[in-house]
Design a protein around this motif. Structure first.
Motif, short mmCIF file in Angstrom:
data_model
loop_
_atom_site.label_atom_id
_atom_site.label_comp_id
_atom_site.label_asym_id
_atom_site.label_seq_id
_atom_site.Cartn_x
_atom_site.Cartn_y
_atom_site.Cartn_z
N GLY A 9 0.83 -1.20 0.00
CA GLY A 9 0.00 0.00 0.00
C GLY A 9 0.86 1.25 0.00
N ALA A 10 0.65 2.10 -1.00
CA ALA A 10 1.42 3.35 -1.09
C ALA A 10 0.51 4.55 -0.89
N VAL A 45 -7.14 12.99 0.95
CA VAL A 45 -7.75 14.05 1.75
C VAL A 45 -8.36 15.16 0.88
N ALA A 75 1.07 -3.65 -8.51
CA ALA A 75 0.40 -4.95 -8.50
C ALA A 75 -0.69 -4.92 -7.45
N VAL A 77 -2.55 -6.74 -4.47
CA VAL A 77 -2.34 -7.81 -3.49
C VAL A 77 -3.63 -8.61 -3.39
N ALA A 122 -14.53 7.86 -0.92
CA ALA A 122 -13.40 7.23 -0.20
C ALA A 122 -12.27 6.85 -1.14
N PHE A 232 -16.19 3.79 7.19
CA PHE A 232 -15.00 3.32 6.48
C PHE A 232 -14.67 1.93 6.99
N LEU A 237 -8.58 -8.49 3.35
CA LEU A 237 -7.40 -9.37 3.20
C LEU A 237 -6.78 -9.82 4.52
C1 LIG Z 1 -12.51 12.82 1.42
C2 LIG Z 1 -11.59 12.47 2.55
C3 LIG Z 1 -11.02 13.50 3.31
C4 LIG Z 1 -10.16 13.19 4.35
N1 LIG Z 1 -9.62 14.23 5.07
C5 LIG Z 1 -8.74 13.95 6.05
C6 LIG Z 1 -8.11 15.01 6.77
O1 LIG Z 1 -8.39 16.19 6.54
N2 LIG Z 1 -7.22 14.69 7.74
C7 LIG Z 1 -6.90 13.40 8.03
O2 LIG Z 1 -6.07 13.16 8.92
N3 LIG Z 1 -7.48 12.37 7.37
C8 LIG Z 1 -8.39 12.61 6.39
N4 LIG Z 1 -8.97 11.58 5.71
C9 LIG Z 1 -8.62 10.21 6.08
C10 LIG Z 1 -7.32 9.81 5.40
O3 LIG Z 1 -7.40 10.05 4.02
C11 LIG Z 1 -7.01 8.33 5.64
O4 LIG Z 1 -7.02 8.09 7.03
C12 LIG Z 1 -5.65 8.01 5.05
O5 LIG Z 1 -5.72 8.09 3.64
C13 LIG Z 1 -5.18 6.62 5.47
O6 LIG Z 1 -3.94 6.38 4.90
P1 LIG Z 1 -3.47 4.89 4.58
O7 LIG Z 1 -2.13 5.01 3.93
O8 LIG Z 1 -3.62 4.06 5.78
O9 LIG Z 1 -4.53 4.33 3.54
P2 LIG Z 1 -4.89 4.79 2.08
O10 LIG Z 1 -4.66 6.24 1.90
O11 LIG Z 1 -6.25 4.24 1.87
O12 LIG Z 1 -3.83 4.02 1.14
C14 LIG Z 1 -3.93 2.66 0.93
C15 LIG Z 1 -3.16 2.32 -0.33
O13 LIG Z 1 -3.23 0.91 -0.54
C16 LIG Z 1 -3.56 0.65 -1.90
N5 LIG Z 1 -4.28 -0.62 -1.94
C17 LIG Z 1 -5.48 -0.92 -1.38
N6 LIG Z 1 -5.80 -2.20 -1.63
C18 LIG Z 1 -4.77 -2.73 -2.34
C19 LIG Z 1 -4.48 -4.02 -2.86
N7 LIG Z 1 -5.32 -5.05 -2.71
N8 LIG Z 1 -3.32 -4.20 -3.53
C20 LIG Z 1 -2.43 -3.19 -3.67
N9 LIG Z 1 -2.66 -1.95 -3.20
C21 LIG Z 1 -3.81 -1.72 -2.54
C22 LIG Z 1 -4.41 1.83 -2.32
O14 LIG Z 1 -4.37 1.98 -3.74
C23 LIG Z 1 -3.72 2.97 -1.58
O15 LIG Z 1 -2.67 3.50 -2.34
C24 LIG Z 1 -9.85 11.85 4.65
C25 LIG Z 1 -10.41 10.82 3.90
C26 LIG Z 1 -11.27 11.11 2.86
C27 LIG Z 1 -11.85 9.99 2.06
#
Ligand SMILES: Cc1cc2nc3c(=O)[nH]c(=O)nc-3n(C[C@H](O)[C@H](O)[C@H](O)COP(=O)(O)OP(=O)(O)OC[C@H]3O[C@@H](n4cnc5c(N)ncnc54)[C@H](O)[C@@H]3O)c2cc1C
Length: 389
Positions: A9-10, A45, A75, A77, A122, A232, A237
């Protein structure tokens, strides 16, 4: 023999973890692979902005990580065997398997509870679907946003500001912004009045149907478009593995973001059930996801290089939300996320929020620029099967 660290996950969390690992560990001993389904980093965000017609600059992961020592693998996962330390993936060439010595799980979250008649913001794909649908609406059409949390508030204000011709409403299970301090709550009410947003507080939505939603009390509310922001959920997985997960499917981790069941696995960001300073459970957010990624990377590097693990200091200091492009709220909070009386509101808060988003995106685009490099050699005592605690 090189140790293979695989980051899944990036998003904000995974990309930060990979970048920090590359700054902490010597490339002679470590290979770091970052696996992501999409070729581009998604600035999650800002997806409410994308949904209302604003464009986000593309950031290709291979460009972003070029020269950093992190190998990007595009790829999807599809499975993890945490006992044999393998990850199943599918890419353009078909199915494949990646073996790891250390895994950092950062697959994030997606919307939950969205029915076929609702839209969500989302992910990039769903935000673009909403964008196209909003463009089809004409003056007076009703748009209903379900969910009174940060995402619902940011979405409904962005839509109301971008499309003042629409009849925009918010349905919230509680009161409007009832977790905020009084100053911020008052400002929120004023902003909603200014933008002409109708609030249906203390209301549960039971079903979303074409052209309307029905509340738990049986009330029918017309809506040409319903936007679901009320939940959310994490990727299923992890729950399909032998890793210990919570009822929400998040990987249960200790104070260093390490899985409590599998010491070779770490989880960060939305995908982890983690605790911060004072033992507070971290909420799904960048505000805690990015520090959790830094902390996991530091703990991995410390264990591998035989150094002390830095203490877990993850806590909160503010909640910052946009109310359209020209207004916002920055609510100061205690480290365990309770509101303080003070808040910044209006244009200053909007500017602060914009700065925070830009800083997050900048650090994503320059993943290893901010941190001085201390690429340490792995301690000989550390082998893939015997990780010093
Ligand atoms: C509209 C919106 C506004 C937001 N505003 C805020 C804010 O103001 N402040 C704040 O703190 N938080 C905010 N959030 C929450 C924040 O965006 C998330 O908490 C944050 O993105 C989580 O980061 P993460 O890296 O854990 O997951 P994600 O950002 O979801 O990244 C997960 C990565 O894994 C990849 N992935 C998923 N499944 C697979 C798979 N099977 N194989 C390969 N890759 C995969 C995805 O493509 C993605 O690149 C907001 C969310 C939304 C939707």
């Amino acid at each position: 023999m090189q140790r293979h660290i695989v980051v899944l996950g990036a998003g904000y969390a995974g990309a930060n973890a990979a970048a920090r690992l590359a700054k902490r560990l010597h490339p002679a001993d470590t290979r770091i692979t970052l696996v992501n389904a999409d070729a581009e980093f998604v600035e999650r965000v800002r997806l409410h902005q994308l949904a209302t017609g604003q464009d986000l600059p593309p950031r290709t992961l291979t460009d972003v990580f070029a020269g950093t020592g992190v190998r990007v693998r595009i790829a999807r996962v599809t499975g993890i065997d945490a006992d044999s330390r393998t990850v199943q993936v599918v890419d353009a060439d078909g199915p494949d398997e990646i073996t790891y010595d250390t895994l950092v799980y950062a697959l994030g979250s997606s919307a939950s509870g969205v029915t076929e008649h609702a839209y969500d913001i989302a992910g990039k794909g769903s935000a673009l679907r909403l964008r196209n649908r909003l463009a089809e609406l004409t003056a007076g059409d009703a748009v209903l946003v379900v969910g009174g949390g940060l995402t619902g508030i940011e979405a409904v204000t962005e839509i109301a500001e971008a499309r003042p011709d629409l009849a925009v409403s918010l349905v919230a299970r509680g009161g409007l912004g009832d977790w905020l301090g009084e100053k911020a709550r008052q400002h929120l009410r004023t902003a909603f009045d200014r933008l002409g947003i109708t609030v249906l507080a203390h209301t549960d939505v039971e079903t979303v149907e074409p052209g309307r939603v029905v509340t738990a009390g049986g009330r029918s509310i017309p809506a040409r478009v319903t936007v679901w922001t009320a939940g959310f959920a994490v990727h299923p997985l992890a729950a399909a593995t032998t890793l210990e997960v919570s009822g929400t499917g998040q990987i249960v981790v200790d104070d260093t973001m390490r899985s409590v069941s599998h010491p070779d696995v770490y989880a960060v960001g939305d995908a982890a059930l983690a605790h911060g300073v004072h033992g507070i459970p971290l909420r799904m957010s960048c505000a805690s996801g990015v520090p959790s990624a830094h902390h996991a990377a530091d703990a991995i590097a410390a264990r591998l290089t035989g150094r002390p693990i830095p203490p877990n200091r993850i806590g909160y200091n503010a909640q910052c939300m946009s109310l359209g492009r020209r207004d916002g709220i920055l609510q100061w909070v205690t480290p365990d996320d309770r509101p303080k009386p003070s808040a910044i509101t209006g244009r200053s808060a909007a500017r602060a929020k914009e700065l925070i988003c830009r800083a997050a995106a900048w650090s994503m685009s320059h993943p290893t620029s901010m941190l001085p490099a201390r690429r340490r050699r792995i301690s000989p005592a550390s082998t893939p099967t015997q990780v010093p605690v």
